[in-house]
Design a protein around this motif. Structure first.
Motif, mmCIF file in Angstrom:
data_model
loop_
_atom_site.group_PDB
_atom_site.id
_atom_site.type_symbol
_atom_site.label_atom_id
_atom_site.label_comp_id
_atom_site.label_asym_id
_atom_site.label_seq_id
_atom_site.Cartn_x
_atom_site.Cartn_y
_atom_site.Cartn_z
ATOM 1 N N MET A 279 4.840 38.585 4.457
ATOM 2 C CA MET A 279 5.144 37.191 4.132
ATOM 3 C C MET A 279 6.412 36.697 4.825
ATOM 4 O O MET A 279 6.668 35.500 4.883
ATOM 5 C CB MET A 279 5.280 37.021 2.609
ATOM 6 C CG MET A 279 3.962 37.238 1.876
ATOM 7 S SD MET A 279 2.602 36.253 2.528
ATOM 8 C CE MET A 279 3.002 34.642 1.877
ATOM 9 N N GLY A 280 7.201 37.629 5.388
ATOM 10 C CA GLY A 280 8.362 37.214 6.171
ATOM 11 C C GLY A 280 7.954 36.436 7.416
ATOM 12 O O GLY A 280 8.734 35.684 7.985
ATOM 13 N N LYS A 281 6.717 36.648 7.851
ATOM 14 C CA LYS A 281 6.219 35.958 9.045
ATOM 15 C C LYS A 281 5.333 34.766 8.704
ATOM 16 O O LYS A 281 4.788 34.129 9.611
ATOM 17 C CB LYS A 281 5.389 36.947 9.897
ATOM 18 C CG LYS A 281 6.207 38.099 10.454
ATOM 19 C CD LYS A 281 6.813 37.706 11.790
ATOM 20 C CE LYS A 281 7.498 38.914 12.441
ATOM 21 N NZ LYS A 281 8.164 38.498 13.689
ATOM 22 N N ALA A 282 5.145 34.517 7.437
ATOM 23 C CA ALA A 282 4.227 33.441 7.051
ATOM 24 C C ALA A 282 4.851 32.081 7.329
ATOM 25 O O ALA A 282 6.067 31.906 7.252
ATOM 26 C CB ALA A 282 3.872 33.566 5.577
ATOM 27 N N VAL A 283 4.003 31.122 7.670
ATOM 28 C CA VAL A 283 4.466 29.743 7.853
ATOM 29 C C VAL A 283 3.531 28.818 7.088
ATOM 30 O O VAL A 283 2.397 29.186 6.779
ATOM 31 C CB VAL A 283 4.509 29.346 9.346
ATOM 32 C CG1 VAL A 283 5.649 30.043 10.053
ATOM 33 C CG2 VAL A 283 3.192 29.647 10.031
ATOM 34 N N PHE A 284 4.015 27.608 6.808
ATOM 35 C CA PHE A 284 3.233 26.672 6.006
ATOM 36 C C PHE A 284 3.189 25.313 6.679
ATOM 37 O O PHE A 284 4.141 24.893 7.320
ATOM 38 C CB PHE A 284 3.835 26.557 4.608
ATOM 39 C CG PHE A 284 3.875 27.874 3.899
ATOM 40 C CD1 PHE A 284 2.772 28.318 3.168
ATOM 41 C CD2 PHE A 284 4.997 28.694 4.006
ATOM 42 C CE1 PHE A 284 2.810 29.556 2.548
ATOM 43 C CE2 PHE A 284 5.022 29.927 3.382
ATOM 44 C CZ PHE A 284 3.929 30.366 2.651
ATOM 45 N N PHE A 285 2.041 24.661 6.535
ATOM 46 C CA PHE A 285 1.873 23.344 7.151
ATOM 47 C C PHE A 285 1.312 22.350 6.157
ATOM 48 O O PHE A 285 0.588 22.725 5.224
ATOM 49 C CB PHE A 285 0.914 23.423 8.343
ATOM 50 C CG PHE A 285 1.361 24.372 9.411
ATOM 51 C CD1 PHE A 285 2.322 23.987 10.339
ATOM 52 C CD2 PHE A 285 0.836 25.663 9.482
ATOM 53 C CE1 PHE A 285 2.739 24.868 11.326
ATOM 54 C CE2 PHE A 285 1.250 26.538 10.463
ATOM 55 C CZ PHE A 285 2.197 26.154 11.386
ATOM 56 N N ASP A 286 1.634 21.091 6.416
ATOM 57 C CA ASP A 286 1.050 20.013 5.631
ATOM 58 C C ASP A 286 -0.399 19.821 6.088
ATOM 59 O O ASP A 286 -0.640 19.645 7.268
ATOM 60 C CB ASP A 286 1.867 18.738 5.877
ATOM 61 C CG ASP A 286 1.356 17.587 5.036
ATOM 62 O OD1 ASP A 286 2.168 17.036 4.280
ATOM 63 O OD2 ASP A 286 0.160 17.246 5.146
ATOM 64 N N PRO A 287 -1.343 19.856 5.165
ATOM 65 C CA PRO A 287 -2.748 19.783 5.594
ATOM 66 C C PRO A 287 -3.107 18.430 6.200
ATOM 67 O O PRO A 287 -4.050 18.357 6.991
ATOM 68 C CB PRO A 287 -3.534 20.038 4.305
ATOM 69 C CG PRO A 287 -2.590 19.805 3.198
ATOM 70 C CD PRO A 287 -1.211 20.037 3.720
ATOM 71 N N ASP A 288 -2.405 17.362 5.869
ATOM 72 C CA ASP A 288 -2.754 16.046 6.400
ATOM 73 C C ASP A 288 -2.094 15.794 7.756
ATOM 74 O O ASP A 288 -2.763 15.479 8.727
ATOM 75 C CB ASP A 288 -2.342 14.951 5.407
ATOM 76 C CG ASP A 288 -3.057 15.151 4.083
ATOM 77 O OD1 ASP A 288 -4.258 15.491 4.122
ATOM 78 O OD2 ASP A 288 -2.406 15.012 3.037
ATOM 79 N N SER A 289 -0.782 15.961 7.822
ATOM 80 C CA SER A 289 -0.085 15.647 9.063
ATOM 81 C C SER A 289 -0.093 16.823 10.027
ATOM 82 O O SER A 289 0.076 16.642 11.227
ATOM 83 C CB SER A 289 1.361 15.249 8.764
ATOM 84 O OG SER A 289 2.093 16.384 8.333
ATOM 85 N N GLY A 290 -0.305 18.035 9.519
ATOM 86 C CA GLY A 290 -0.249 19.211 10.376
ATOM 87 C C GLY A 290 1.163 19.681 10.663
ATOM 88 O O GLY A 290 1.373 20.658 11.361
ATOM 89 N N GLU A 291 2.178 18.951 10.104
ATOM 90 C CA GLU A 291 3.567 19.320 10.379
ATOM 91 C C GLU A 291 3.964 20.553 9.583
ATOM 92 O O GLU A 291 3.414 20.862 8.532
ATOM 93 C CB GLU A 291 4.499 18.152 10.029
ATOM 94 C CG GLU A 291 4.334 16.923 10.923
ATOM 95 C CD GLU A 291 4.553 17.228 12.395
ATOM 96 O OE1 GLU A 291 5.563 17.878 12.719
ATOM 97 O OE2 GLU A 291 3.694 16.842 13.222
ATOM 98 N N ARG A 292 4.950 21.225 10.086
ATOM 99 C CA ARG A 292 5.465 22.436 9.468
ATOM 100 C C ARG A 292 6.198 22.093 8.167
ATOM 101 O O ARG A 292 6.923 21.101 8.089
ATOM 102 C CB ARG A 292 6.438 23.105 10.449
ATOM 103 C CG ARG A 292 7.132 24.326 9.948
ATOM 104 C CD ARG A 292 6.245 25.554 10.031
ATOM 105 N NE ARG A 292 7.008 26.716 9.625
ATOM 106 C CZ ARG A 292 7.764 27.423 10.438
ATOM 107 N NH1 ARG A 292 7.825 27.130 11.711
ATOM 108 N NH2 ARG A 292 8.451 28.460 9.984
ATOM 109 N N ILE A 293 6.022 22.939 7.157
ATOM 110 C CA ILE A 293 6.820 22.858 5.948
ATOM 111 C C ILE A 293 7.749 24.052 5.962
ATOM 112 O O ILE A 293 7.287 25.199 5.980
ATOM 113 C CB ILE A 293 5.933 22.910 4.675
ATOM 114 C CG1 ILE A 293 4.855 21.832 4.732
ATOM 115 C CG2 ILE A 293 6.792 22.786 3.423
ATOM 116 C CD1 ILE A 293 3.757 22.030 3.714
ATOM 117 N N LYS A 294 9.033 23.802 6.011
ATOM 118 C CA LYS A 294 9.975 24.927 6.123
ATOM 119 C C LYS A 294 10.278 25.522 4.764
ATOM 120 O O LYS A 294 10.353 24.804 3.775
ATOM 121 C CB LYS A 294 11.267 24.424 6.782
ATOM 122 C CG LYS A 294 11.052 24.096 8.261
ATOM 123 C CD LYS A 294 11.445 25.263 9.133
ATOM 124 C CE LYS A 294 11.295 24.878 10.611
ATOM 125 N NZ LYS A 294 11.780 25.903 11.510
#
Lengths: 291, 293, 369
Positions: free
Chosen positions: C354-369
């Motif tokens: 999970m240290g390498k996991a990233v998250f994105f907004d499903p609508d805009s596709g932008e990264r969630i930090k």
């Protein structure tokens, strides 16, 4: 500075051709169109008469002969050339060993001037000295073939000579078309059980529609322009029996001094050709896209 | 007509093959007969033609008709033979072909590698000009040649043939250069080559095939032209085709058929030789002229 | 050698905008790779840098001088083309020296320059041949020779390896990297191959629809993508992008995914942005190599979570074994050691780093930090 010059160079190179064509083709068309609406006789005149020349043109017996002849000549010339061209192309496509020898023989008349063709056929068809005479010499006394001297049949001799000249070319077009058909489609048809001429009739020939169209356009445009052949073969005669629009235009303009009528007949010829060529060129350019 | 191994061949019995070959041979006779007849009869004395069988070989061989046709037959009013007209034709054809081919090459180069807003329109105008019936330009052309002082001159005919050949020469080169990789032009630009340097050093050396096609096409068309020749030429510039027609259709005197045939073959000879030597290119030109875009 | 700067560059063909405000800068001696799917504008951008296409607005600066208005030959650049663009009528020697000849270099100087480059690229024995007598790899070398001989400020490469077969491509890639090390010239390199981008670049610009999506080091682009497009485009096999939901549990924030037998929960970092999304859908992104067999997982990472997953398909690929797992309603790919014991259609324990996991907004596709 130099960069700007380099930018304009392409336009400057294309410009002479552009202006030459603009003046000598399109400007001339407009000028002829204008003359066709004037009462020009031996020399151009600028008295506006509207469509009078056109009305006169279509009342002229010679013009109606020319148009009728063009219809007869055009239909037969295009039809027979295409039929012979297609037949020869299909036959040559049967793995003929001597194809490389035969094909150039079918095609060489296309390299000749219509004047040469006309001279050859004029004599060949002359009953006094050509084919008819030869048959008589050979003992076939009843053989009779004098179309070239017969008002009602002379136009058909023009068809014969023209077909002789161009059918080999049509053959070459069709042969290229046949060779361009995807081999796998033919194999698929063979696996489906189609054989022999059915493959041609049902598969190959329908796929060659573009070639038919090209052949039609080329032949139609040659037919409307046909001038030299008639001059050399029949001189428009006997009488004016083999008059075509092209010969009509020339004689009315330059020997009968009816320039206005001659100009209007040229405009009619242009309209005939453009009504065939413009849609064709347009569709070809569109289909070709910008490469 | 590349020799791709196609197998459209009908599977047929021996009888089918015989029929096919018979038809092919009959048509060969059809196409060759007029040439054969002209050739054999041009080598016969006139009496033999009048009295006899046109298909027979000459009984008394003679080359007199050829000499007459070339150097002393009556053409129009003068007994000059076709020789001066042959030379007229050469002087007309060579410059007309060279100029229209060169311009066509440059036009094709610009249209494909330096196209600009409006260049497609120029091409469209050039292309359409290929097909106009030349009757439409006869009247104004006669006047313009008069105004330019070129009426009845070979230069006038060169001008006419150059202008009305431009459409096809441009079309040929444009289609050829369209397939020429544009990256080569860009590479040369980065190497510092200018407009003409790129044309001479990069495109021109690869243009031999299309140049041959174009030259043959133009040569055949200009040599074989009759309409412009008969409309715009004077004695000093009358081309071969017009002279031949004058020879054959002169109403005076005895019709010397053997001389006519020799003359016809002389008129046909240059284009026939070109065809025999490079028929492949000739056919390619015909095709390119027929299939546009 | 010089730095290259592109400022607010626009390019339009009529109404069609191809480049929409490009800002990039690469330091002297840097290796900039423009990467993106076909039609993203990367080749157009390269042509604008070369001067082969006029820009609509904006500026291209090489060194300290704006070259936007200059002819390609005056920009002190050299270019290697996708098709190599070798002049077919000239020998290799002529091809290489054509640009020098046009620039008026004397013959002895040209010969010297040719020999230098020929030795560097080991194409001495090809000098008298025509391009048609060369293999693909040899043509590639000659094309590079033509660029090298000019010793320009900036090299431009337009997908130079895409016409080579797979093995040769890898060799040439190494060769280009070696040359760059040796010459130290600034390079701009266009490719659609993300592996080429990652291996060669000092800076990568990922492009899409005429816009630079992300500009950064290969490490930033790979590990820290700014949006779903970059995450998905870079890396092979692609990053797993799985729909999930952020939920709040007693021991912190959790990601909830549809597993093979109900909901799977994975701990996520307690950032403000993720907290703000409690109860909402997010896209969970994890690279195949961060989703692996427990023995193969990164020992140094403290955030490795083991979960039972249902393995649908196993694809041994020699050096690795890939397992396709149903997760979050999608097929996720896990990258396992080659000798990992794994059987298709069984439930197996797999490790999520999970240290390498990233998250994105499903609508805009932008990264969630």
């Amino acid at each position: 500075m130099i960069d700007r010059f380099q930018n304009w160079l392409p336009r400057m190179v294309l410009a002479p051709s552009f202006f030459l064509v603009l003046i000598f083709v399109y400007g001339f068309i407009l000028y002829t169109g204008y003359l066709s609406m004037t009462d020009s006789k031996m020399l151009p005149s600028y008295n506006w008469v509207g469509f009078a020349n056109y009305e006169k043109l279509f009342r002229l017996r010679h013009w109606n002969t020319a148009i009728t002849n063009l219809a007869i000549f055009g239909i037969l010339y295009i039809g027979i050339s295409s039929a012979i061209g297609l037949l020869l192309a299909i036959l040559l496509d049967q793995k003929i060993r001597a194809e490389g020898f035969i094909r150039p023989i079918y095609l060489y008349p296309m390299a000749l001037s219509f004047i040469v063709t006309g001279t050859a056929w004029k004599w060949f068809l002359d009953p006094g000295i050509g084919l008819e005479n030869t048959m008589h010499q050979w003992g076939w006394a009843s053989f009779h073939f004098n179309w070239i001297k017969d008002r009602n049949y002379a136009i058909y001799t023009v068809v014969i000579a023209a077909v002789w000249q161009s059918s080999g070319f049509v053959m070459a077009m069709f042969l290229a078309g046949l060779r361009g058909v995807d081999n796998e489609i033919i194999k698929a048809a063979q696996i489906d059980g189609a054989t022999g001429f059915r493959i041609y009739r049902k598969i190959i020939i329908p796929m060659m529609r573009p070639v038919f169209l090209s052949a039609f356009v080329v032949l139609a445009h040659l037919a409307i322009k046909a001038y030299d052949l008639v001059v050399a073969l029949t001189g428009g005669g006997p009488g004016r029996a083999t008059e075509l629009p092209a010969t009509f235009m020339y004689s009315y303009t330059f020997t009968r001094n009816q320039m206005g009528v001659g100009a209007s007949s040229a405009i009619i010829m242009l309209i005939m050709i453009f009504s065939i060529i413009v849609p064709y060129v347009y569709s070809e350019l569109r289909a070709g896209g910008k490469r | 007509m590349s020799g791709a191994t196609q197998d459209n061949a009908l599977k047929g019995s021996g009888a089918t093959r015989i029929i096919i070959y018979t038809v092919l041979i009959l048509f060969m006779i059809f196409y060759l007969l007029p040439l054969y007849v002209m050739l054999t009869n041009s080598l016969k004395p006139l009496e033999e033609i009048r009295g006899g069988d046109m298909l027979a070989l000459p009984k008394n061989w003679t080359i007199e008709p050829w000499r007459a046709a070339w150097s002393y037959a009556q053409i129009g009013v003068q007994p000059t033979g076709l020789k001066p007209y042959f030379i007229n034709s050469i002087f007309m054809v060579v410059p007309a072909v060279l100029i229209s081919t060169s311009l066509g090459a440059l036009n094709g180069y610009v249209l494909t590698k330096w196209s600009f807003r409006g260049s497609d329109l120029v091409f469209g105008l050039l292309l359409l000009a290929c097909f106009i019936p030349f009757q439409i330009v006869l009247i104004p052309m006669a006047r313009i040649l008069g105004i330019l002082g070129l009426a009845g001159t070979t230069s006038g005919l060169v001008l006419v043939h150059t202008i009305y050949g431009l459409g096809f020469t441009t079309l040929f080169f444009r289609n050829y250069y369209a397939a020429f990789p544009t990256e080569l032009v860009r590479a040369a630009q980065i190497d510092g080559a200018g407009f003409f340097q790129i044309f001479w050093r990069i495109l021109a050396p690869s243009s031999a095939p299309i140049a041959v096609v174009t030259i043959i096409w133009q040569f055949t068309n200009v040599w074989n032209d009759f309409l412009f020749g008969v409309s715009f030429a004077d004695f000093d510039s009358i081309p071969m085709t017009v002279a031949l027609n004058n020879l054959v259709n002169s109403s005076t005197g005895v019709k010397e058929y053997n001389v006519h045939f020799a003359g016809a073959i002389l008129a046909a000879l240059p284009t026939l030789i070109v065809y025999i030597v490079s028929g492949r290119y000739f056919v390619r030109g015909l095709m390119a002229g027929a299939v546009k875009g | 050698m010089a730095r290259l700067k592109i400022e607010n560059l626009y390019k339009a063909y009529g109404a069609t905008k191809v480049l929409k405000g490009i800002d990039l800068e690469i330091e002297d001696g840097g290796f900039l790779v423009l990467v993106g799917p076909s039609g993203c504008g990367k080749s157009t951008l390269l042509n604008c840098i070369a001067g082969l296409e006029d820009v609509t607005s904006g500026d291209v600066i090489i060194g300290e001088r704006s070259v936007t208005e200059l002819h390609p030959s005056k920009r002190d650049i050299a270019m290697v083309f996708q098709s190599y663009a070798l002049y077919p009528n000239m020998t290799v020697e002529k091809n290489i020296s054509f640009g020098l000849e046009i620039r008026g270099m004397t013959k002895p100087d040209r010969i010297k320059a040719i020999e230098e480059v020929a030795d560097m690229l080991q194409i001495r024995e090809l000098l008298k041949r025509k391009p048609s007598q060369l293999s693909g790899g040899q043509r590639q070398r000659v094309a590079m020779g033509r660029a090298l001989v000019r010793n320009p400020q900036v090299f431009l490469f337009d997908e130079p390896l895409s016409n080579l077969d797979a093995k040769l491509r890898v060799d040439m890639r190494t060769e280009i990297k070696r040359l760059h090390k040796r010459m130290g010239t600034t390079i701009v390199y266009v490719t659609h191959d993300q592996i080429e981008a990652l291996t060669l670049a000092t800076r990568i610009a990922v492009m899409k629809d005429g816009i630079v999506q992300q500009f950064g080091t290969p490490d930033q682009i790979y590990n820290d993508p700014v949006n779903m497009f970059v995450a998905d485009f870079m890396g092979s096999p692609a990053m797993n992008l799985l729909p999930g939901k952020v939920v709040k549990k007693a021991d912190g924030l959790m990601l909830s995914l549809d597993g093979h037998d109900g909901v799977m929960l994975l701990p996520v970092p307690l950032t403000d942005d993720l907290q703000a999304r409690v109860g909402k859908r997010v896209i969970f992104g994890i690279r195949p190599e961060a989703f692996t067999d427990p023995q193969g997982a990164d020992r140094e990472s403290k955030q490795v979570e083991k979960r039972d997953c249902f393995v649908e398909v196993v694809e041994p690929a020699g050096s690795d074994t890939f397992a396709v797992v149903k997760l979050g309603g999608k097929s996720a790919v896990a990258r396992l050691r080659a000798d990992a014991h794994i059987v298709a259609e069984t439930v197996t324990g797999l490790a999520f780093n999970m240290g390498k996991a990233v998250f994105f907004d499903p609508d805009s596709g932008e990264r969630i930090k």
